[in-house]
Write an enzyme that holds these catalytic residues in place. Sequence first.
Site, PDB file in Angstrom:
ATOM      1  N   SER A 177     120.336  44.721   8.284  1.00 40.55           N
ATOM      2  CA  SER A 177     119.969  45.368   9.536  1.00 40.55           C
ATOM      3  C   SER A 177     118.588  44.921   9.974  1.00 40.55           C
ATOM      4  O   SER A 177     117.904  44.198   9.268  1.00 40.55           O
ATOM      5  CB  SER A 177     119.968  46.878   9.359  1.00 40.55           C
ATOM      6  OG  SER A 177     118.833  47.264   8.605  1.00 40.55           O
ATOM      7  N   LYS A 178     118.205  45.380  11.130  1.00 41.63           N
ATOM      8  CA  LYS A 178     116.902  45.009  11.691  1.00 41.63           C
ATOM      9  C   LYS A 178     115.766  45.361  10.739  1.00 41.63           C
ATOM     10  O   LYS A 178     114.737  44.720  10.715  1.00 41.63           O
ATOM     11  CB  LYS A 178     116.679  45.736  13.013  1.00 41.63           C
ATOM     12  CG  LYS A 178     117.528  45.205  14.141  1.00 41.63           C
ATOM     13  CD  LYS A 178     117.048  45.781  15.461  1.00 41.63           C
ATOM     14  CE  LYS A 178     117.972  45.413  16.606  1.00 41.63           C
ATOM     15  NZ  LYS A 178     119.101  46.335  16.745  1.00 41.63           N
ATOM     16  N   ARG A 179     115.999  46.393   9.960  1.00 35.80           N
ATOM     17  CA  ARG A 179     114.941  46.841   9.059  1.00 35.80           C
ATOM     18  C   ARG A 179     114.573  45.791   8.015  1.00 35.80           C
ATOM     19  O   ARG A 179     113.499  45.786   7.468  1.00 35.80           O
ATOM     20  CB  ARG A 179     115.383  48.135   8.372  1.00 35.80           C
ATOM     21  CG  ARG A 179     114.262  49.123   8.202  1.00 35.80           C
ATOM     22  CD  ARG A 179     114.819  50.478   7.804  1.00 35.80           C
ATOM     23  NE  ARG A 179     116.040  50.793   8.565  1.00 35.80           N
ATOM     24  CZ  ARG A 179     116.870  51.762   8.246  1.00 35.80           C
ATOM     25  NH1 ARG A 179     116.636  52.494   7.198  1.00 35.80           N
ATOM     26  NH2 ARG A 179     117.955  51.993   8.979  1.00 35.80           N
ATOM     27  N   HIS A 180     115.501  44.898   7.738  1.00 41.72           N
ATOM     28  CA  HIS A 180     115.224  43.872   6.735  1.00 41.72           C
ATOM     29  C   HIS A 180     114.428  42.707   7.294  1.00 41.72           C
ATOM     30  O   HIS A 180     114.310  41.675   6.665  1.00 41.72           O
ATOM     31  CB  HIS A 180     116.531  43.345   6.146  1.00 41.72           C
ATOM     32  CG  HIS A 180     117.256  44.368   5.346  1.00 41.72           C
ATOM     33  ND1 HIS A 180     118.332  45.050   5.845  1.00 41.72           N
ATOM     34  CD2 HIS A 180     117.037  44.842   4.111  1.00 41.72           C
ATOM     35  CE1 HIS A 180     118.751  45.903   4.922  1.00 41.72           C
ATOM     36  NE2 HIS A 180     117.982  45.795   3.871  1.00 41.72           N
ATOM     37  N   GLY A 181     113.932  42.878   8.513  1.00 42.34           N
ATOM     38  CA  GLY A 181     113.135  41.806   9.079  1.00 42.34           C
ATOM     39  C   GLY A 181     113.989  40.822   9.831  1.00 42.34           C
ATOM     40  O   GLY A 181     114.773  41.218  10.686  1.00 42.34           O
TER      41      GLY A 181
END
Length: 463
Positions: A237-241
């Site tokens: 997801s976006k959270r993983h950069g």
Amino acid sequence: MKTRFAPSPTGYLHVGGARTALFSYLEAKKRGGQFILRVEDTDLVRSTPEAVQAILDGMAWLGLQADEGPYFQTQRFARYLEVAEQMIAAGSAYRCYCSKLELETMRAQQEANGEKPRYNGLWRDRSDPAPIGEIGVIRFKNPLTGTVHVHDRVRGEVIFQNEELDDLVIWRSDNAPTYNFAVVVDDHDMGVTDVIRGDDHLNNTPRQINMYQALGWAVPSFAHLPMILGPDGAKLSKRHGAVSVLQYRDDGFLPHALLNYLARLGWSHGDQEIFSKHELTTLFSADDVNHSASRFDLEKLKWLNQHYIKTLPAAELAPELTWHLQQRSLTHASKHADDIITALRERAVTLLEMAEKAAVWFTPLAGYDETQYAKQVNATSCAALSALRAKLAALPNWRPDAILTAIEQTLAELSLGMGKLGPIVRLAITGSTTSPALEHTIYLCGSTEALDRIDALLARGAA
RNA sequence: GACCCUAUCGUCUAGAGGCCUAGGACAUUUCCCUUUCACGGAAGUAACCGGGGUUCGAAUCCCCGUAGGGUCACCA
């Protein structure tokens, strides 16, 4: 033989999609077939032209060129409706006039009874006329009994009971096809023989096979790829950069490094780690794809990227580096791309890093590392530096080899070791004591600028 | 909840019954090389989810657990 990549344009091209595209592409190339690109934009609300462009850009950057397409599903609505109506005529589909509310109650009741929520076939066998003013939907008449065997090239044979399936909507009340239906029509019409897609579609496959059979169409071969997880094992997801492939470009990765990395995620060829594009297209087979999900490991990607930065011909690296230099407004450095590569290829993990490091030669010196300055600048080192300066100024050719000779002569004449000259030269040219080989550090600065910088340090040292 | 999928070092993987005292790569540790930073070289630590079978023999086949994941829409 034909494969396809069929993304829905609701966001950028992420690494999972990129790998699906890559495997489809490789399978087609390996077997001398065609690879087509189809944009699945039937969801009018969530699809955007920006996302279409982002996907196209991502594919282009990776060099995954389609032999056909891009096709757009929104341009084929007439065809889908035609097939849906054919199915009604043939008795393999029917109109359903259930309201949203009815459907919701149905589902709620089933869940309350601990059953799997699904359409109960209310309108399946009704012949009474349509309620006035109702448009309704068209549903596929899924077989009630029996099993569907999916012969999956990575999973093996997966068996589903038709009892588990329900009559899915194929044509919506807003006059658009649904995914599961449009896919079947398109893959058939476009002659797709090998469907390679994400794991998340495995459960859709029996429904699609049933539709192929109802239509009397040949069922393609399927290969469902395991997912790519984030480094923490959770869904990407976006959270993983960086999840958009273009983000990897911006971060300084080479397209081939990403391709090589992605290929090795879920697929292998013995112990081999490094694959040229040609090797990939000859060695890859969907039959050899792993069963389990894998995690995205940035460290290994970095290693591959560095490997290619070290080994690729400068001519191949130069355009990529130039792009990064331009991004950093170092346009005038572009004509020295080859020299920058020579100096930095063993010292940079990414092209972005290389461009950043190259900046010292093409922008004014920001200042000195004062701790190092205090440590390295003294009478001896200043004398050595000024002796070198004299030799540099007299150089007929401003070339690294000539500069190196000047350095060696200076050291020999003063009976000094490199340790006495290196740090102060680096300080003068770059402001720090860390830099590439001395001759390249001096050379890349350009003769005028290099001498100016040396003078500047000498002037301060004398004061 | 139902259905489906998966399970080897921290990570990516090799392994298709004996070649396994489980191999390689990344990461990590130590050493060597070295004018800095790097590159490179050498060595080390580290894994078959658990339990039952089958078999002379199982990481490999079967079953049951367990743990992850996916799907159950007029989204794709």
